[in-house]
Design a protein around this motif. Sequence first.
Motif, PDB file in Angstrom:
ATOM      1  N   LYS A  20       0.713  -1.391  -0.052  1.00 15.19           N
ATOM      2  CA  LYS A  20       0.011  -0.003  -0.046  1.00 15.19           C
ATOM      3  C   LYS A  20       0.806   1.289  -0.019  1.00 15.19           C
ATOM      4  N   GLN A 284      -7.556  16.620  -5.929  1.00 19.52           N
ATOM      5  CA  GLN A 284      -6.851  16.062  -4.336  1.00 19.52           C
ATOM      6  C   GLN A 284      -7.187  17.153  -3.566  1.00 19.52           C
ATOM      7  N   GLN A 288      -3.219  16.934   0.839  1.00 15.38           N
ATOM      8  CA  GLN A 288      -2.891  15.729  -0.157  1.00 15.38           C
ATOM      9  C   GLN A 288      -1.609  16.294  -0.804  1.00 15.38           C
ATOM     10  N   GLN A 292       2.251  15.930  -0.684  1.00 15.19           N
ATOM     11  CA  GLN A 292       3.086  15.147  -1.964  1.00 15.19           C
ATOM     12  C   GLN A 292       4.276  16.399  -2.141  1.00 15.19           C
ATOM     13  N   ASP A 314      -6.502   7.629   6.531  1.00 16.71           N
ATOM     14  CA  ASP A 314      -6.899   7.022   5.237  1.00 16.71           C
ATOM     15  C   ASP A 314      -6.607   8.468   4.149  1.00 16.71           C
ATOM     16  N   HIS A 315      -7.208   9.412   4.274  1.00 20.65           N
ATOM     17  CA  HIS A 315      -7.183  10.684   3.471  1.00 20.65           C
ATOM     18  C   HIS A 315      -5.732  11.056   3.152  1.00 20.65           C
ATOM     19  N   ARG A 318      -3.746   8.734   0.907  1.00 17.22           N
ATOM     20  CA  ARG A 318      -3.911   8.899  -0.455  1.00 17.22           C
ATOM     21  C   ARG A 318      -3.203  10.002  -1.044  1.00 17.22           C
ATOM     22  N   ASP A 321      -0.893   8.755  -4.070  1.00 14.90           N
ATOM     23  CA  ASP A 321      -1.772   8.102  -5.276  1.00 14.90           C
ATOM     24  C   ASP A 321      -1.690   8.999  -6.535  1.00 14.90           C
TER      25      ASP A 321
END
Length: 345
Positions: A20, A284, A288, A292, A314-315, A318, A321
């Motif tokens: 993951k 996003q 996020q 990133q 969880d948010h 991500r 991604d």
Amino acid sequence: MSASGAFDVPHQAAADRYEKLEYRRTGASGLDLPALSFGLWQKFGTDYPYDTQRDILLHAFDLGITHFDNANRYGPPHRAAEKTFGQVLRKDLAPYRDELILSTKAGNPIGPSPYQRGGSRKSLLTSLDHSLRDLGTDYVDIFYSHSPDPTTPLEETVGALASAVTSGKALYVGLSNYAPERAHEAAVLLREAGVPLLVHQPRYSLFDRRPELGGLVELAERDGFGLVVYSPLAQGLLTDKYLTGTVPESARARNSTFLSPDVIDDTYRERATALNELARERGQSLAQLALQWVLRLPQVTSALIGASSTWQLDHNVRALDFPPFTEEELILIDKHGVHGTAVQV
């Protein structure tokens, strides 16, 4: 029996947990860390329910987060976060201890005694013994000097860190909040002692760019250590929480010594809103995008995140991604992610 009255069942970790997350090599070492690590800086003291804390920590591990960052100072009260993690380790994660990277720190004040602060051998090694007791483990993977102590010879601080490794109580050592010049001096001394500096932990975000502006990023490359950055969301300023100009009752700005409502001004809102719009165009959230962004640099091994819920965790995970930023997007980010915005630097 848990605080909720239910009988505890030892945790069974997710079988796909290593599928993951991205893992990154830490500097010139052989150690890989997850791109996102979990910090217990806030919300893991006695003022939050244990069952919620346990759920978040176990969910983090199921997501592939193997690195859990602590310090003797974290609470409240001091040392409470280590005791919280120690309880989870004992009841749930003990079978997975070899898969965990546990870090702790010492050196910042935790009490009135002169031995409860600073970078002396007495302070650091005594604190490490307390941390091992509270965590319920024979060793930590990374032991940090939490901040520089100009009143103690650097050789003494470095010697204590090296002793932690040679005694088997730590596998690696790190520094936190050191200026680049001091960090380089420590790295040289550690190398001479046969215990290379693994990692440095600075504050770094779109609104606090000192690692790149002050030369720490370049130093990490030259001296062979990784960066594990904290406060990548600038204490929540790089989320959508404050974009309306109001401060929610539950917001950190209302009850934190690290963030004041006074910094949430028109300049902040203008810049954060522009960054939020770019994030929206990329599909996003602002949080996020901010995570990133700090991970775009190869010298940044991992970004520390916290969470008050498994949904928030969880948010944030991500964030990994989304596609890389284009050159045009990076130019826009630089325009609005201005160093010093709403942050004391």
